[in-house]
Design a protein around this motif. Structure first.
Motif, PDB file in Angstrom:
ATOM      1  N   ALA A  93      75.217  42.235 -28.040  1.00 28.46           N
ATOM      2  CA  ALA A  93      74.982  40.859 -28.492  1.00 28.46           C
ATOM      3  C   ALA A  93      73.498  40.659 -28.778  1.00 28.46           C
ATOM      4  O   ALA A  93      72.654  41.379 -28.229  1.00 28.46           O
ATOM      5  N   HIS A  97      70.133  34.141 -27.774  1.00 26.53           N
ATOM      6  CA  HIS A  97      71.505  33.658 -27.759  1.00 26.53           C
ATOM      7  C   HIS A  97      71.621  32.427 -26.877  1.00 26.53           C
ATOM      8  O   HIS A  97      70.783  32.178 -26.005  1.00 26.53           O
ATOM      9  N   ARG A  99      74.159  30.714 -23.994  1.00 26.94           N
ATOM     10  CA  ARG A  99      74.998  31.335 -22.977  1.00 26.94           C
ATOM     11  C   ARG A  99      76.467  31.417 -23.393  1.00 26.94           C
ATOM     12  O   ARG A  99      77.185  32.345 -23.006  1.00 26.94           O
ATOM     13  N   ILE A 102      77.990  34.774 -24.719  1.00 27.57           N
ATOM     14  CA  ILE A 102      78.323  35.915 -23.872  1.00 27.57           C
ATOM     15  C   ILE A 102      79.361  35.583 -22.813  1.00 27.57           C
ATOM     16  O   ILE A 102      79.798  36.469 -22.083  1.00 27.57           O
ATOM     17  N   VAL A 112      77.508  43.373 -20.973  1.00 22.04           N
ATOM     18  CA  VAL A 112      76.845  42.856 -22.166  1.00 22.04           C
ATOM     19  C   VAL A 112      75.458  43.470 -22.245  1.00 22.04           C
ATOM     20  O   VAL A 112      74.666  43.362 -21.293  1.00 22.04           O
ATOM     21  N   PHE A 114      71.947  43.744 -24.793  1.00 18.62           N
ATOM     22  CA  PHE A 114      71.316  42.890 -25.796  1.00 18.62           C
ATOM     23  C   PHE A 114      70.430  43.705 -26.733  1.00 18.62           C
ATOM     24  O   PHE A 114      69.481  44.363 -26.296  1.00 18.62           O
TER      25      PHE A 114
END
Length: 415
Positions: A93, A97, A99, A102, A112, A114
């Motif tokens: 991801a 971002h 929240r 995710i 996850v 990043f």
């Protein structure tokens, strides 16, 4: 359904996900006043039309299977589940971002990771490839976002995903998906998701679309009549707030004073470790189709007029921000096909003071200051320095003039 698309046990599996470091700004203790106008659009009857056009119709016309969900975050979770995401897998991801992006992966028990983003919030493909090459859990999906409605080129990423047998989920939650306002976005990925409630004056709404050869578990629960009534009531309440805004009687020059410093003010930022979704994720809504009343209302909004008004407000903010010291527009040009979700502005110096000055001036300003920690320098800088101002269609000329004056004065006072 293949093993790749098998459903994972949602929150029960989340405990197995590697924990993330979450950095969050806590506004408690700052005494920020209520914004002068709501940050999201409210219902205005003069912006409705008799004929109906569903926001996802253009996607269906382009050969995608379109499914309704309660919110974009739950549509994203369904896309990840259909990609084979679950315990023992990874999702890549963007490091910058919100929240909710995710939450679905964490609810499915996945790791996850990043990838770094460019200053314009594009994909750093070299870093993404480095992450995918690391040993450990296999990558099942990549999330790529068109932040604030500005499209990113995904052709190189799409080719990489195809070569690696990884699903590409196109996050269009900041994109107006409507057949009357073509943006050219949303058709690159295996899956796409949108959040109509970010553009339309509705309380819920999410869309998931996918290539017809892929199998997806649709949302199969309808809201109760009570939930429909509550949604309609909240829509009316927000409309009342927008029509009777909290703009102070005093001129903007009298606003923007910060209260005396306290321990709460000094604390501000905090860090925690978390392997579960945020408090905004409600597993009970994950299989809900969303409110029928909200879908009806979204279908009757005059989308071309909405798009034109959002573009006009964006340009007004840009013109004003050019006079503000140490403030820079992330996207100083507005391409013809873009319908902006918000106006992202970068604060180059005295970040905390400028952000707080806008808040105390009752300007509806936000930012993504609740974010997972990564090694991305852009995300680390933008978390507090990139602020978002509303440009939605419900703001009338009187309200916009007041907001521009209030924000200009707040920025001018800091020099």
């Amino acid at each position: 359904m293949s093993a790749r698309g098998a459903a994972a046990s949602p929150l029960a599996a989340a405990a197995g996900a590697p924990p993330l470091r979450i950095r969050r700004f806590n506004p408690e203790g700052f005494g920020f006043p209520r914004p002068a106008v709501p940050v999201r659009p409210w219902l205005r009857t003069d912006q409705l039309r008799r004929s109906a056009q569903a926001p996802g119709q253009a996607l269906a016309d382009a050969g995608r299977v379109v499914l309704p969900f309660a919110m974009g975050r739950y549509a994203l979770q369904a896309a990840l589940r259909a990609s084979g995401v679950g315990p023992g897998t990874r999702v890549l991801a963007p490091a910058y971002h919100c929240r909710s992006m995710i939450d679905g992966a964490l609810a499915l028990g996945a790791e996850v990771a990043f990838y770094r983003v460019t200053p314009s919030l594009g994909v750093d493909l070299d870093h993404l490839q480095q992450l995918a090459a690391q040993r450990g859990r296999p990558v099942r999906a990549v999330i790529a976002a068109h932040s604030f409605g500005f499209g990113q080129s995904l052709q190189a990423l799409l080719a990489w995903c195809a070569a690696q047998d990884v699903r590409l989920v196109e996050d269009c939650s900041h994109v107006l998906m409507h057949p009357a306002v073509p943006t050219g976005l949303g058709l690159a990925g295996d899956f796409g998701i949108a959040s109509p409630n970010k553009f339309f004056p509705v309380e819920d709404g999410g869309l998931l679309w996918h290539q017809p050869q892929l199998a997806v578990q649709p949302a199969d629960r309808s809201p109760s009549p009570l939930a429909e009534l509550r949604g309609a009531w909240r829509t009316l309440q927000r409309a009342r707030q927008g029509q009777a805004p909290a703009m102070p009687a005093a001129a903007p020059a009298a606003l923007g004073h910060r209260p005396a410093a306290t321990d709460a003010l000094a604390a501000g930022d905090s860090e925690s470790v978390c392997a579960t979704p945020s408090d905004h994720f409600d597993e009970a809504l994950a299989r809900s189709r969303g409110q029928a009343g909200a879908r009806w209302l979204a279908a009757h909004v005059d989308a071309p007029a909405m798009a034109a008004q959002r573009r006009r407000r964006y340009q007004q903010w840009l013109q004003a921000a050019r006079q503000w010291p140490e403030v820079e527009a992330l996207y100083p040009a507005l391409p013809d096909a873009v319908v902006p979700y918000m106006v992202p502005l970068f604060l180059r110096s005295r970040v905390a003071e400028r952000f707080e000055a806008l808040k105390y001036a009752r300007v509806p300003v936000g930012r993504w200051d609740d974010m997972a920690v990564s090694d991305c320098p852009v995300a680390g800088r933008y978390r507090l320095s990139l602020v978002h101002l509303p440009c939605h269609q419900a703001i009338d000329d009187t309200q916009m003039d007041w907001l521009l004056q209030a924000a200009t004065h707040a920025m001018a006072r800091l020099g």
